[in-house]
Design an enzyme around this catalytic site. Structure first.
Site, PDB file in Angstrom:
ATOM      1  N   ARG A  99     -48.559 -23.263-105.267  1.00  0.00           N
ATOM      2  CA  ARG A  99     -48.389 -22.851-103.877  1.00  0.00           C
ATOM      3  C   ARG A  99     -48.750 -23.963-102.902  1.00  0.00           C
ATOM      4  O   ARG A  99     -48.117 -24.092-101.845  1.00  0.00           O
ATOM      5  CB  ARG A  99     -49.200 -21.594-103.561  1.00  0.00           C
ATOM      6  N   HIS A 131     -59.592 -29.633 -93.179  1.00  0.00           N
ATOM      7  CA  HIS A 131     -59.048 -28.286 -93.324  1.00  0.00           C
ATOM      8  C   HIS A 131     -59.853 -27.272 -92.509  1.00  0.00           C
ATOM      9  O   HIS A 131     -59.280 -26.407 -91.841  1.00  0.00           O
ATOM     10  CB  HIS A 131     -59.027 -27.886 -94.803  1.00  0.00           C
ATOM     11  N   GLY A 150     -45.861 -25.922-102.473  1.00  0.00           N
ATOM     12  CA  GLY A 150     -44.913 -25.130-101.692  1.00  0.00           C
ATOM     13  C   GLY A 150     -45.205 -25.206-100.199  1.00  0.00           C
ATOM     14  O   GLY A 150     -44.292 -25.380 -99.383  1.00  0.00           O
ATOM     15  N   ASP A 202     -52.260 -27.217 -97.941  1.00  0.00           N
ATOM     16  CA  ASP A 202     -52.046 -25.994 -97.161  1.00  0.00           C
ATOM     17  C   ASP A 202     -52.051 -26.298 -95.666  1.00  0.00           C
ATOM     18  O   ASP A 202     -51.244 -25.778 -94.891  1.00  0.00           O
ATOM     19  CB  ASP A 202     -53.141 -24.952 -97.415  1.00  0.00           C
TER      20      ASP A 202
END
Length: 385
Positions: free
Chosen positions: A227, A146, A230, A157
């Site tokens: 999230r 990340h 998502g 993410d």
């Protein structure tokens, strides 16, 4: 005097009828532009910066421009990009040495800007970001870390930050290796973050299994942050949008999207919404969070439109939109506002974020966070709201 009153009344009536005729996506985009007159101010920004949140909000504005034909939305985005990127393609405050995948997300807007304006600096900036990904540290299987400061870690993410960008670059450069890399990112992440008991995906995975938040056997983080799922769902749908129809492993991404859509439907509450910690809606401190609901609105709606997902999910989408209207959306002084947005969440760092339930529900909540407003605008476009 009477004539002037009649004229004012008619002007007011026209204004009301015009607003009523506008779709929600345009009304909300206009609200964002009034709230944040400069695109660097999106997400409550305090300085000019190539932030992933501003990039997400600008991506939504480009889609509004395309849908409406109104160039003011395009100009809003171009003004931001012009201020950020010099003629050499150098990006203001960009740091290659950070090897931070968040930087990649804003690069998505550059493809359309380059196509429409032919400014070479946008193409050069795209190449700058591609250069980063060529040298981005990875897990042994090739999944991007990340950030350099989060060694051996894949976060959901990050798949949204990198996957669709890579797929767009593959189309621009006509180099299939970047399609392959985008697919790899999705499938490697699925392999290590998928939870067989729930069918959900955990926020992060530590290959070294050394992080305090990581399960010592699996390396997975302990909770299912709405999230993050998502981000991942949107990434899968957006990568599919770029892939040629007959591309190898495309079917695997469709199967993944269909499986996730089916699983998530089981966690939608009676009001049509999902929660901050997605599998524990009744637990103390949990709440219906705006970004996860906006992201699911977008991913389901676009998935249906592209025929990756069954049209039967439109009932879920309609229920979701009604839930957002009832619980998360308000209008004040003519501006629309999204409420109950989780401002930020992560893993590790200083102070240390342990991925616990209490951590996720204890993070700051605010209004009109672009991680919610951007997907909401895009979701309304896809759903026709």
């Amino acid at each position: 005097m009477l004539f002037k009153k009649i004229v004012l009344f008619l002007q007011l009536l026209v204004s009301i009828l015009t607003l009523t005729a506008q779709s929600m996506y345009q009304q909300f985009a206009d609200s964002e532009m009034k709230r944040f007159p400069e695109a660097w101010q999106l997400d409550h920004g305090k300085r000019l910066y190539f932030g992933y949140s501003q990039g997400l909000g600008c991506l939504a504005m480009l889609k509004v421009a395309e849908k409406t034909g109104d160039k003011k939305y395009f100009n809003y985005v171009e003004k931001w990009a012009d201020a950020l990127i010099n003629e050499k393609g150098e990006i203001h405050l960009y740091e290659l040495s950070a090897y931070n995948v968040d930087f990649i997300n804003s690069g998505k807007i550059l493809f359309e800007l380059y196509e429409k304006t032919k400014k070479e600096k946008y193409r050069l900036a795209i190449e700058t970001l591609v250069h980063q990904l060529k040298y981005q540290p990875t897990t042994l299987e090739g999944g991007y870390w990340h950030k350099l400061i989060y060694p051996h870690q894949i976060w959901l993410d990050g798949v949204y930050m990198t996957g669709p960008f890579l797929a767009k670059y593959a189309r621009l450069s006509k180099e299939d290796q970047y399609y392959d890399k985008a697919i790899d990112e999705i499938l490697i992440t699925a392999k290590h973050t998928y939870d067989t008991k729930t069918g959900l995906y955990c926020h992060g995975w530590d290959e070294s299994k050394k992080q305090a938040w990581a399960n010592p056997q699996t390396g997975q983080s302990p909770n299912f942050w709405g999230r993050s799922i998502g981000w991942y769902f949107m990434a899968v749908i957006d990568v599919l949008d770029e892939l040629p129809l007959d591309y190898p492993r495309r079917d695997k991404l469709i199967q993944l999207a269909q499986s996730l859509a089916n699983t998530l439907a089981n966690y939608q509450d009676d009001e049509g919404l999902w929660w901050q910690v997605i599998d524990q809606p009744k637990r103390k401190g949990n709440y219906q969070e705006a970004s996860v609901n906006s992201m699911f609105l977008y991913a389901y709606s676009k998935g249906i439109n592209k025929k990756h997902l069954s049209e039967s999910y439109m009932a879920l989408v309609n229920k979701l939109y009604q839930g957002i209207q009832k619980k998360l959306l308000k209008q004040e002084n003519g501006l629309w506002t999204l409420m109950q947005c989780n401002a930020v969440a992560g893993l590790g760092g200083n102070p240390y974020r342990d991925g616990s339930y209490d951590y996720y529900v204890g993070e700051r909540i605010r209004e009109n966070d672009t991680k919610a407003t951007g997907p909401f605008i895009m979701g309304c476009i896809e759903a026709g709201f």
